[in-house]
Design an enzyme around this catalytic site. Structure first.
Site, PDB file in Angstrom:
ATOM      1  N   LYS A  51       2.450  -2.887   8.829  1.00  0.00           N
ATOM      2  CA  LYS A  51       3.638  -2.060   8.603  1.00  0.00           C
ATOM      3  C   LYS A  51       4.852  -2.883   9.014  1.00  0.00           C
ATOM      4  O   LYS A  51       5.016  -3.234  10.181  1.00  0.00           O
ATOM      5  CB  LYS A  51       3.580  -0.755   9.392  1.00  0.00           C
ATOM      6  CG  LYS A  51       4.848   0.095   9.216  1.00  0.00           C
ATOM      7  CD  LYS A  51       4.771   1.385  10.007  1.00  0.00           C
ATOM      8  CE  LYS A  51       3.985   2.444   9.278  1.00  0.00           C
ATOM      9  NZ  LYS A  51       4.758   3.205   8.303  1.00  0.00           N
ATOM     10  N   GLY A  56       7.722   4.052   3.206  1.00  0.00           N
ATOM     11  CA  GLY A  56       8.223   5.270   3.824  1.00  0.00           C
ATOM     12  C   GLY A  56       9.536   5.038   4.523  1.00  0.00           C
ATOM     13  O   GLY A  56      10.212   4.027   4.324  1.00  0.00           O
ATOM     14  N   GLY A  57       9.901   6.015   5.388  1.00  0.00           N
ATOM     15  CA  GLY A  57      11.201   5.988   6.025  1.00  0.00           C
ATOM     16  C   GLY A  57      11.382   4.834   6.990  1.00  0.00           C
ATOM     17  O   GLY A  57      12.502   4.381   7.224  1.00  0.00           O
ATOM     18  N   LEU A  67       0.811  -1.214   0.000  1.00  0.00           N
ATOM     19  CA  LEU A  67       0.000   0.000   0.000  1.00  0.00           C
ATOM     20  C   LEU A  67       0.845   1.264   0.000  1.00  0.00           C
ATOM     21  O   LEU A  67       0.369   2.332  -0.374  1.00  0.00           O
ATOM     22  CB  LEU A  67      -0.923   0.012   1.232  1.00  0.00           C
ATOM     23  CG  LEU A  67      -1.908  -1.152   1.340  1.00  0.00           C
ATOM     24  CD1 LEU A  67      -2.690  -1.062   2.645  1.00  0.00           C
ATOM     25  CD2 LEU A  67      -2.863  -1.161   0.152  1.00  0.00           C
ATOM     26  N   GLU A 121      -5.362  -1.172  11.722  1.00  0.00           N
ATOM     27  CA  GLU A 121      -6.632  -1.057  11.009  1.00  0.00           C
ATOM     28  C   GLU A 121      -6.374  -0.615   9.567  1.00  0.00           C
ATOM     29  O   GLU A 121      -5.543   0.265   9.318  1.00  0.00           O
ATOM     30  CB  GLU A 121      -7.486  -0.021  11.742  1.00  0.00           C
ATOM     31  CG  GLU A 121      -8.708   0.451  11.014  1.00  0.00           C
ATOM     32  CD  GLU A 121      -9.348   1.658  11.687  1.00  0.00           C
ATOM     33  OE1 GLU A 121     -10.423   2.077  11.225  1.00  0.00           O
ATOM     34  OE2 GLU A 121      -8.761   2.182  12.663  1.00  0.00           O
ATOM     35  N   VAL A 172      -7.584   1.383   6.334  1.00  0.00           N
ATOM     36  CA  VAL A 172      -8.470   2.509   6.015  1.00  0.00           C
ATOM     37  C   VAL A 172      -8.797   2.456   4.525  1.00  0.00           C
ATOM     38  O   VAL A 172      -7.900   2.368   3.684  1.00  0.00           O
ATOM     39  CB  VAL A 172      -7.802   3.854   6.383  1.00  0.00           C
ATOM     40  CG1 VAL A 172      -8.729   5.017   6.051  1.00  0.00           C
ATOM     41  CG2 VAL A 172      -7.433   3.873   7.857  1.00  0.00           C
ATOM     42  N   ASN A 194       0.281  11.654   7.008  1.00  0.00           N
ATOM     43  CA  ASN A 194      -0.057  10.776   8.127  1.00  0.00           C
ATOM     44  C   ASN A 194      -1.508  10.909   8.556  1.00  0.00           C
ATOM     45  O   ASN A 194      -1.891  10.431   9.624  1.00  0.00           O
ATOM     46  CB  ASN A 194       0.865  11.062   9.318  1.00  0.00           C
ATOM     47  CG  ASN A 194       2.209  10.392   9.167  1.00  0.00           C
ATOM     48  OD1 ASN A 194       2.346   9.414   8.440  1.00  0.00           O
ATOM     49  ND2 ASN A 194       3.224  10.920   9.840  1.00  0.00           N
ATOM     50  N   ASP A 214       5.200  13.496  14.424  1.00  0.00           N
ATOM     51  CA  ASP A 214       5.423  13.606  12.977  1.00  0.00           C
ATOM     52  C   ASP A 214       4.109  13.937  12.269  1.00  0.00           C
ATOM     53  O   ASP A 214       3.694  13.253  11.334  1.00  0.00           O
ATOM     54  CB  ASP A 214       6.014  12.304  12.428  1.00  0.00           C
ATOM     55  CG  ASP A 214       6.606  12.492  11.026  1.00  0.00           C
ATOM     56  OD1 ASP A 214       6.861  13.650  10.643  1.00  0.00           O
ATOM     57  OD2 ASP A 214       6.814  11.483  10.328  1.00  0.00           O
TER      58      ASP A 214
END
Length: 796
Positions: free
Chosen positions: A39, A19-20, A16, A86, A88, A133, A128
């Protein structure tokens, strides 16, 4: 990793985003048969980092808010750490905001401000905040994601760079200062500025943007977009204040003002448009080809706000009216709590709520009124101090003491923490005493029931500093992720199982089972309350055991204790019960010493007298824990010398050369490490030849451990006169140190000899705060010991 199944449960199906910190995948939970987002984190650096990440994840897992992405779980598979979240069903706000009206943007950001306020009141900050986000559902409801994960990135990062997104970074974050909840409010202000004008306030290369956040004044939003209202501009500029104290007080205040602006925008219904150029990195990702959108508000009604969650970590709705008013004022401004602060404050509140044993033939609770008084006094004094000792606050406190509502179920660890903060300096302590004296003079009940033998307003067990609470909580070396997970597990049972919650409260308290506010007890309070209940149950008196049998077998009306046993069997997982019972030996039931109690303590009992660890005499009288003296008045632990032992890079280089030479030419009669005395300890340089980027230094002499430091490279030379380590020694053999690490950042260490614990800090203010709480002298040149401005107090 598509097609991989993590821990034989989560099947990764589609990437999906990336990122960092790693990549995010859509996955299926094969056990619960639901779609989730996974993640997968980048490779971490060591068990200590992973432990801290797990601890943070366990705390984040309780963020139950309609506008926060839910964190379900955290795990590891074959060395890969991952978060289960979750999913989204929409896009990110970054890709969406330019195609919606200003009124709709204000609505979305109001929900985001609500989410921030909710989390801030649980002691969690985001760190952040940025449009990427904020995720949007298919109906444009915002979900704030990656909550708290940037701190994980900080802990795992080895580059030495400042973490965060430069365009949205607060001045205190950009300058590497300690952060509180107001850093999120600044970042939200940057988002609002961008949403109102079309671009962020500062642009350029990353380091230039960071410097501008610290030093530059942003251009007036109405210069960039004259259609904006003055009130919206005022809100934006307040949020972008360089000083955190000048920003709005909370996310809830921001949400209210944003909704007012949204209503005004909808009422105007103007048709004016504004040119909003795309910012760097956004070009080519928007639906608009020319990068312009309309700023006019449509006549369409904004979507109805999503109802707030049932549970809140502010003042419980069911709190007594006067107490709720005081709590609303106390909790209006959030504060951050460490895991240790949560642990200690939670145990204290659990003691006030359920620390009174059932006594005598009728199983009454003689200590319960005393604990209720203590809770009211905590609330009253905190309210007075935060209100600036006003006449109204004194009057409200008097009314609270005279009416005597039971407020224990309505208090949270934040109230206890703010009570302690209200007297954490000599100036505050002076004001505290003055306010306490005024309250005593104004309240008849206080004069008759709440004074000690010296006539001071003190019913006992009133802490002055955080370390006092260690006399109530069982001794613990650290609060880890496993404990926090058990907090959360038990809290879920507490929240969802009415019979279990009622059984615990009926056994532990007199009336809390009938108090609706008890459902909102923090997990940090629920867990130790249940621990204490289990301890009391397993160490109950013969009279209580006989009463249980009579009620259960003769009267066939189970006693509260029998109902508690049955509720535990049905509701609490066996492994959690085992953990509860494993810690029960930390509670000590002391014998009653009648000689220790004066007339004012005629109702006191041994339940008000707990052991501190395993002291030599086995007991500490908590009624003697008077809240009058501050740390400086109790007998502060002083330094043996105001000047530290200082070691330069040249000093360490000489030690390294000697150690290397000793390794190459071994001598049985001479150690390879030259030992340099540092008070009762010794400093050594580890003669490693494998690495060039860092030096290895240790302070030895502690029982079963040593303090290790990675300094700038010793073997690569550099300025030999540059101080890199400074160490202070205390009269109790504790040690404070500051050193320059291999990234050339200053770090701080406290070795607390009485407890045998090491604490690490990256900010001198955090070390000073810990020293104050432990009643220890703070070195007055702590932040200058490694600089050219250092001047010895006693130069040689």
């Amino acid at each position: 990793m598509i097609g991989t199944t993590l821990n034989q449960r989560f099947s990764l199906e589609k990437e999906l985003g990336r990122g960092g910190m790693g990549a995010v995948y859509r996955a299926t939970d094969q056990i619960l048969q639901r779609s989730v987002a996974i993640k997968v984190l980048k490779e971490q650096s060591g068990e200590e980092v992973n432990r801290r990440i797990r601890l943070e994840a366990q705390i984040l897992a309780r963020l139950l808010h309609d506008h926060v992405v839910r964190l379900y779980d955290f795990g590891e598979a074959n060395g890969t750490w991952y978060l289960v979240m979750e999913e989204v069903d929409g896009t990110s706000y970054l890709r969406r905001w330019r195609s919606i009206t200003l009124a709709e943007r204000l609505r979305i950001l109001a929900h985001v401000a609500d989410a921030l306020d909710y989390a801030h009141h649980q002691g969690v900050i985001h760190r952040d905040m940025k449009p990427g986000n904020v995720l949007l559902t298919a109906t444009d409801q915002p979900k704030l994601s990656d909550f708290g994960l940037s701190v994980m990135a900080e802990q795992a990062d080895e580059s030495g760079t400042i973490r965060g997104t430069p365009q949205y970074m607060s001045p205190e974050q950009a300058s590497g200062q300690r952060l509180d909840f107001r850093t999120d409010l600044y970042s939200l202000g940057v988002m609002l500025y961008e949403n109102a004008t079309g671009s962020v306030p500062f642009t350029g290369k990353s380091m230039s943007v960071i410097a501008q956040h610290v030093n530059a004044i942003p251009e007036s939003p109405r210069i960039r977009n004259p259609a904006l209202s003055e009130s919206l501009e005022t809100l934006i500029l307040q949020l972008l204040s360089k000083k955190p104290d000048h920003r709005p007080a909370s996310g809830s205040e921001i949400a209210r003002r944003l909704r007012e602006e949204m209503e005004q925008e909808l009422a105007r219904g103007t048709t004016s448009t504004g040119q909003l150029p795309l910012t760097d990195g956004e070009r080519g990702r928007q639906d608009s080809t020319n990068g312009t959108i309309t700023l006019s508000a449509s006549k369409a009604t904004a979507p109805a706000p999503t109802p707030a969650p049932v549970l809140s970590y502010g003042a419980p709705k069911a709190a007594p009216p006067l107490a709720k008013s005081m709590l609303d004022s106390i909790l209006a401004e959030p504060i951050m709590l460490t895991a240790d602060e949560r642990y200690l404050c939670g145990h204290y509140l659990a003691y006030l709520l359920g620390g009174s044993r059932r006594k005598g033939l009728l199983l009454r609770r003689p200590l319960d009124p005393r604990n209720a008084d203590r809770a009211r006094l905590i609330l009253a004094m905190t309210s007075i101090m935060l209100a600036g000792n006003s006449d109204e606050s004194i009057a409200n406190a008097v009314e609270l003491l005279e009416q005597r509502p039971d407020v224990r179920s309505s208090l949270s660890p934040i109230v206890v923490a703010k009570y302690l903060l209200s007297r954490d300096s000599p100036a505050k302590t002076k004001k505290f005493r003055r306010a306490r004296k005024q309250l005593l003079e104004a309240s008849k009940y206080a004069r008759e029931h709440l004074t000690d033998e010296k006539g001071v307003l003190n019913p006992g067990l009133m802490p002055a500093v955080l370390s006092d609470l260690q006399k109530v909580a069982p001794e613990r070396t650290e609060v880890d992720d496993e404990l926090v997970e058990r907090w959360n597990q038990v809290a879920e049972v507490w929240r969802d199982n009415v019979k279990f919650r009622t059984a615990v409260l009926r056994y532990a308290t007199r009336n809390a089972a009938n108090d609706p506010a008890s459902i909102e007890l923090w997990p940090e309070v629920v867990y130790p309350l249940i621990e204490r209940v289990r301890w009391q149950r397993q160490t109950r008196t013969k009279a209580e055991a006989i009463w249980d049998n009579v009620c259960a077998h003769l009267l066939h009306v189970p006693d509260a204790g029998v109902q508690l046993d049955r509720a535990f069997e049905k509701a609490v997982p066996a492994q959690v019960v085992q953990q509860l019972d494993a810690d029960l030996d930390s509670f000590d039931d002391e014998p009653i010493l009648d000689a220790d109690f004066g007339p004012a303590d005629s109702q006191a009992s041994n339940a008000d007298r707990l052991a501190v660890g395993r002291s030599s005499d086995g007991a500490v009288n908590l009624d003697a824990l008077v809240d009058d003296p501050g740390p400086s008045e109790r007998g502060i632990v002083s330094l043996t010398n105001p000047d530290p032992y200082r070691f330069t890079l040249g000093d360490l280089g000489d030690l390294w050369q000697e150690a290397i030479a000793a390794l190459r030419t071994p001598n049985k009669n001479k150690p390879a490490h030259r030992l340099v005395p540092v008070g009762p300890y010794r400093l050594v340089v580890i003669p490693s030849v494998r690495g060039r980027s860092a030096g290895q230094v240790a302070i030895q002499g502690m029982p079963n451990k040593q303090i290790e430091m990675l300094t700038p490279s010793i073997r690569m030379g550099g300025s030999g006169r540059k101080p890199v380590i400074a160490v202070w020694i205390y009269r109790d053999n504790s040690l404070a140190a500051t050193y320059l690490d291999f990234k050339k950042s200053e770090n701080y260490i406290l070795w607390h000899a009485p407890n045998g614990q090491q604490f690490n800090f990256d900010d001198p203010g955090e070390l000073n705060h810990m020293l104050y709480n432990l009643g220890m002298e703070s070195p007055d040149q702590l932040d200058r010991a490694l600089s050219k401005s250092f001047k010895p107090k006693k130069p040689v």
